[in-house]
Design a protein around this motif. Structure first.
Motif, PDB file in Angstrom:
ATOM      1  N   GLN A 129       0.823  -1.204   0.000  1.00 55.81           N
ATOM      2  CA  GLN A 129       0.000   0.000   0.000  1.00 55.81           C
ATOM      3  C   GLN A 129       0.862   1.260   0.000  1.00 55.81           C
ATOM      4  O   GLN A 129       0.583   2.217  -0.739  1.00 55.81           O
ATOM      5  CB  GLN A 129      -0.931   0.020   1.230  1.00 55.81           C
ATOM      6  CG  GLN A 129      -1.882  -1.147   1.334  1.00 55.81           C
ATOM      7  CD  GLN A 129      -2.710  -1.365   0.099  1.00 55.81           C
ATOM      8  OE1 GLN A 129      -3.441  -0.494  -0.345  1.00 55.81           O
ATOM      9  NE2 GLN A 129      -2.574  -2.551  -0.486  1.00 55.81           N
ATOM     10  N   ILE A 130       1.901   1.282   0.828  1.00 50.79           N
ATOM     11  CA  ILE A 130       2.721   2.492   0.958  1.00 50.79           C
ATOM     12  C   ILE A 130       3.727   2.615  -0.183  1.00 50.79           C
ATOM     13  O   ILE A 130       3.763   3.628  -0.891  1.00 50.79           O
ATOM     14  CB  ILE A 130       3.459   2.501   2.321  1.00 50.79           C
ATOM     15  CG1 ILE A 130       2.463   2.792   3.441  1.00 50.79           C
ATOM     16  CG2 ILE A 130       4.568   3.556   2.331  1.00 50.79           C
ATOM     17  CD1 ILE A 130       3.078   2.921   4.804  1.00 50.79           C
ATOM     18  N   LYS A 159       1.611   1.558  -3.927  1.00 48.60           N
ATOM     19  CA  LYS A 159       0.515   2.441  -4.340  1.00 48.60           C
ATOM     20  C   LYS A 159       0.686   3.890  -3.899  1.00 48.60           C
ATOM     21  O   LYS A 159       0.011   4.781  -4.404  1.00 48.60           O
ATOM     22  CB  LYS A 159      -0.812   1.913  -3.793  1.00 48.60           C
ATOM     23  CG  LYS A 159      -1.207   0.561  -4.367  1.00 48.60           C
ATOM     24  CD  LYS A 159      -2.552   0.109  -3.794  1.00 48.60           C
ATOM     25  CE  LYS A 159      -2.961  -1.238  -4.363  1.00 48.60           C
ATOM     26  NZ  LYS A 159      -4.262  -1.698  -3.799  1.00 48.60           N
ATOM     27  N   TYR A 200       0.140   5.034  -0.710  1.00 45.06           N
ATOM     28  CA  TYR A 200      -0.693   5.461   0.417  1.00 45.06           C
ATOM     29  C   TYR A 200       0.196   6.181   1.441  1.00 45.06           C
ATOM     30  O   TYR A 200       1.286   5.699   1.762  1.00 45.06           O
ATOM     31  CB  TYR A 200      -1.328   4.260   1.112  1.00 45.06           C
ATOM     32  CG  TYR A 200      -2.618   3.781   0.510  1.00 45.06           C
ATOM     33  CD1 TYR A 200      -2.805   3.701  -0.858  1.00 45.06           C
ATOM     34  CD2 TYR A 200      -3.670   3.392   1.332  1.00 45.06           C
ATOM     35  CE1 TYR A 200      -3.995   3.254  -1.395  1.00 45.06           C
ATOM     36  CE2 TYR A 200      -4.868   2.932   0.801  1.00 45.06           C
ATOM     37  CZ  TYR A 200      -5.017   2.872  -0.570  1.00 45.06           C
ATOM     38  OH  TYR A 200      -6.198   2.425  -1.094  1.00 45.06           O
ATOM     39  N   PHE A 227      -6.925   9.206   8.447  1.00 44.14           N
ATOM     40  CA  PHE A 227      -6.889   8.214   7.372  1.00 44.14           C
ATOM     41  C   PHE A 227      -6.245   6.940   7.920  1.00 44.14           C
ATOM     42  O   PHE A 227      -5.135   6.566   7.571  1.00 44.14           O
ATOM     43  CB  PHE A 227      -6.108   8.761   6.178  1.00 44.14           C
ATOM     44  CG  PHE A 227      -6.173   7.880   4.950  1.00 44.14           C
ATOM     45  CD1 PHE A 227      -7.324   7.196   4.601  1.00 44.14           C
ATOM     46  CD2 PHE A 227      -5.065   7.774   4.125  1.00 44.14           C
ATOM     47  CE1 PHE A 227      -7.378   6.408   3.458  1.00 44.14           C
ATOM     48  CE2 PHE A 227      -5.100   6.985   2.975  1.00 44.14           C
ATOM     49  CZ  PHE A 227      -6.269   6.299   2.649  1.00 44.14           C
ATOM     50  N   TRP A 277      -6.236   3.660   7.522  1.00 43.35           N
ATOM     51  CA  TRP A 277      -6.634   2.637   6.565  1.00 43.35           C
ATOM     52  C   TRP A 277      -6.093   1.253   6.924  1.00 43.35           C
ATOM     53  O   TRP A 277      -6.490   0.251   6.308  1.00 43.35           O
ATOM     54  CB  TRP A 277      -6.142   3.006   5.166  1.00 43.35           C
ATOM     55  CG  TRP A 277      -4.670   3.323   5.071  1.00 43.35           C
ATOM     56  CD1 TRP A 277      -4.088   4.560   5.098  1.00 43.35           C
ATOM     57  CD2 TRP A 277      -3.591   2.389   4.925  1.00 43.35           C
ATOM     58  NE1 TRP A 277      -2.725   4.470   4.981  1.00 43.35           N
ATOM     59  CE2 TRP A 277      -2.390   3.130   4.876  1.00 43.35           C
ATOM     60  CE3 TRP A 277      -3.514   0.999   4.840  1.00 43.35           C
ATOM     61  CZ2 TRP A 277      -1.138   2.537   4.736  1.00 43.35           C
ATOM     62  CZ3 TRP A 277      -2.266   0.406   4.716  1.00 43.35           C
ATOM     63  CH2 TRP A 277      -1.101   1.169   4.655  1.00 43.35           C
ATOM     64  N   CYS A 278      -5.243   1.156   7.907  1.00 44.34           N
ATOM     65  CA  CYS A 278      -4.491  -0.080   8.143  1.00 44.34           C
ATOM     66  C   CYS A 278      -5.304  -1.183   8.815  1.00 44.34           C
ATOM     67  O   CYS A 278      -5.202  -2.361   8.431  1.00 44.34           O
ATOM     68  CB  CYS A 278      -3.249   0.219   8.976  1.00 44.34           C
ATOM     69  SG  CYS A 278      -3.582   1.207  10.458  1.00 44.34           S
ATOM     70  N   ARG A 282       4.646  14.334  -1.407  1.00 47.77           N
ATOM     71  CA  ARG A 282       3.287  13.978  -1.825  1.00 47.77           C
ATOM     72  C   ARG A 282       2.937  14.604  -3.174  1.00 47.77           C
ATOM     73  O   ARG A 282       3.321  15.738  -3.468  1.00 47.77           O
ATOM     74  CB  ARG A 282       2.282  14.457  -0.772  1.00 47.77           C
ATOM     75  CG  ARG A 282       2.602  14.017   0.656  1.00 47.77           C
ATOM     76  CD  ARG A 282       2.167  12.614   0.931  1.00 47.77           C
ATOM     77  NE  ARG A 282       0.720  12.537   0.982  1.00 47.77           N
ATOM     78  CZ  ARG A 282       0.011  12.843   2.080  1.00 47.77           C
ATOM     79  NH1 ARG A 282       0.617  13.245   3.198  1.00 47.77           N
ATOM     80  NH2 ARG A 282      -1.306  12.741   2.058  1.00 47.77           N
ATOM     81  N   ARG A 321      -1.233  10.934  -2.940  1.00 46.98           N
ATOM     82  CA  ARG A 321      -0.363   9.793  -2.669  1.00 46.98           C
ATOM     83  C   ARG A 321       1.100  10.226  -2.618  1.00 46.98           C
ATOM     84  O   ARG A 321       1.472  11.311  -3.079  1.00 46.98           O
ATOM     85  CB  ARG A 321      -0.573   8.711  -3.727  1.00 46.98           C
ATOM     86  CG  ARG A 321      -0.046   9.041  -5.088  1.00 46.98           C
ATOM     87  CD  ARG A 321      -0.197   7.862  -6.053  1.00 46.98           C
ATOM     88  NE  ARG A 321      -1.524   7.790  -6.629  1.00 46.98           N
ATOM     89  CZ  ARG A 321      -2.426   6.892  -6.278  1.00 46.98           C
ATOM     90  NH1 ARG A 321      -2.150   5.984  -5.379  1.00 46.98           N
ATOM     91  NH2 ARG A 321      -3.622   6.886  -6.853  1.00 46.98           N
ATOM     92  N   ARG A 348       8.427   7.034  -2.544  1.00 51.61           N
ATOM     93  CA  ARG A 348       8.239   5.603  -2.320  1.00 51.61           C
ATOM     94  C   ARG A 348       9.540   4.839  -2.514  1.00 51.61           C
ATOM     95  O   ARG A 348       9.832   3.880  -1.795  1.00 51.61           O
ATOM     96  CB  ARG A 348       7.151   5.072  -3.257  1.00 51.61           C
ATOM     97  CG  ARG A 348       5.750   5.496  -2.827  1.00 51.61           C
ATOM     98  CD  ARG A 348       4.717   5.003  -3.809  1.00 51.61           C
ATOM     99  NE  ARG A 348       4.475   5.962  -4.876  1.00 51.61           N
ATOM    100  CZ  ARG A 348       4.074   5.634  -6.088  1.00 51.61           C
ATOM    101  NH1 ARG A 348       3.900   4.363  -6.414  1.00 51.61           N
ATOM    102  NH2 ARG A 348       3.842   6.566  -6.983  1.00 51.61           N
ATOM    103  N   TYR A 370       0.098   4.317 -10.907  1.00 51.74           N
ATOM    104  CA  TYR A 370       0.897   4.504  -9.693  1.00 51.74           C
ATOM    105  C   TYR A 370       2.341   4.938  -9.954  1.00 51.74           C
ATOM    106  O   TYR A 370       3.135   5.000  -9.028  1.00 51.74           O
ATOM    107  CB  TYR A 370       0.910   3.203  -8.885  1.00 51.74           C
ATOM    108  CG  TYR A 370      -0.450   2.798  -8.379  1.00 51.74           C
ATOM    109  CD1 TYR A 370      -1.062   3.494  -7.344  1.00 51.74           C
ATOM    110  CD2 TYR A 370      -1.132   1.719  -8.955  1.00 51.74           C
ATOM    111  CE1 TYR A 370      -2.319   3.129  -6.883  1.00 51.74           C
ATOM    112  CE2 TYR A 370      -2.391   1.357  -8.491  1.00 51.74           C
ATOM    113  CZ  TYR A 370      -2.977   2.059  -7.469  1.00 51.74           C
ATOM    114  OH  TYR A 370      -4.231   1.701  -7.004  1.00 51.74           O
TER     115      TYR A 370
END
Length: 344
Positions: free
Chosen positions: A121-122, A125, A127, A134, A136-137, A287, A297, A303, A339
């Motif tokens: 995810q991180i 994608k 996140y 947020f 989401w985890c 970001r 994102r 990332r 992505y």
């Protein structure tokens, strides 16, 4: 039908009244009896490795054995892949003891699917790390894997959790809400039926004081053959609450800090990485900007930096945090139009 909290607590006077550990244990077993009376055919023990779920698991298994094993029992360990290593090792040792002491009990490990994992995810994608607005985890890493496993089990289930009143005001409020609102397993009222899972949610030790939990783990459970007397040392004290070592919802990871102070200084690279991740991903430059101008994102460059530093931590500790399947998924996502930072 629901069994009210008041009905279960009848006879103990004031909230958390002057009852002892034996009376607290009797009250917990009455909750198990009530679940049985409501037609539960399968007991599912949600085990996290923490003190409350450990006490609930021991108490339930010992009751189950004395009762002549009236239901099928499944112990499900929610392994997010992000547990603090010392607590993870303790959890695995406990599960081995469960298998040895109760050969008829089914022991499972519920893990997120690779495409739903924290690092995919991180890093894949983009996140942003979880925060209060947020978070989401929890659903991806714990609830969804647990739900899938529970749905695969036969018959009407009773999902047993270790949640307790008095842990925090927020947890007390969640205990009186219906699980159907999407909260974490066990945050509903006692015996709130979840038709989606054909299950009852049961919190047998909801009225236990914290000292009861520790007395049970330090004295009762070890006398029955469970390796729980060392759990308090793993916690590094009774006032520590454990979560994922990557948790960025909190400003400072007190659990990991306590572990470092109590003989686990070799885990400092984990603490250092989490501190860096918390601060660095709050920099707007890491970001992408959404159409409304708000931060979106993580950029592909950001990332890549998270990935590079995580691999450094793996090398320092000799641990693997990314599976080969997750690595492949991350590389695939980086090449995709959605992505890779090129699509606007």
């Amino acid at each position: 039908m629901q069994v009210s909290i008041e009905a279960l607590a009848a006879g103990i006077g004031e909230p958390f009244g002057s009852f002892d550990l034996k009376e607290a244990t009797d009250l917990a077993e009455r909750a198990l009896e009530a679940a049985l009376a409501q037609g539960a055919e399968t007991f599912v023990l949600t085990y996290s490795g923490g003190k409350d779920s450990t006490a609930t698991t021991v108490l339930t298994l010992e009751w189950w054995k004395r009762k002549g094993k009236p239901v099928e029992v499944h112990v499900v360990y929610a392994d997010t892949g992000l547990e603090i290593p010392t607590l993870h090792a303790q959890a695995l040792a406990f599960l081995e003891a469960v298998k040895r002491l109760h050969p008829g009990v089914h022991v499972h490990t519920a893990r997120p699917r690779p495409e739903e994992s924290f690092w995919v995810q991180i890093i894949g994608k983009g996140y942003p790390p979880p925060h209060n607005r947020f978070r989401w985890c929890t659903r991806r890493l714990k609830i969804a894997p647990m739900d899938r496993l529970v749905q695969s089990l036969p018959g009407k289930k009773a999902i047993l959790t270790g949640v307790r009143f008095g842990e925090s005001d927020a947890r007390d409020q969640r205990l009186i809400l219906s699980c159907s609102r999407g909260g974490e397993c066990g945050q509903g009222v006692l015996f709130q039926e979840a038709k989606r899972l054909n299950a009852l949610y049961v919190a047998p030790i909801a009225f236990w004081r914290e000292c009861f939990v520790w007395d049970y783990l330090n004295f009762v459970a070890p006398s029955l053959g469970y390796p729980t007397e060392g759990l308090e040392a793993v916690y590094g004290g009774r006032d520590t609450r454990f979560g994922c070592w990557t948790c960025t919802v909190v400003r400072r990871d007190k659990a990991m800090a306590r572990a470092l102070e109590n003989g686990h200084a070799h885990l400092f690279p984990l603490y250092e990485f989490r501190e860096w991740l918390w601060a660095w991903t709050r920099d707007p430059r890491t970001r992408e900007k959404r159409k409304d101008g708000k931060p979106g994102r993580l950029t592909l460059e950001a990332r890549r930096e998270v990935y590079r530093r995580l691999k450094e931590v793996e090398a320092k500790l000799g641990m693997e945090f990314l599976t080969s399947e997750e690595e492949a998924l991350i590389q695939k996502l980086w090449r995709s139009g959605r992505y890779n930072g090129k699509r606007r």
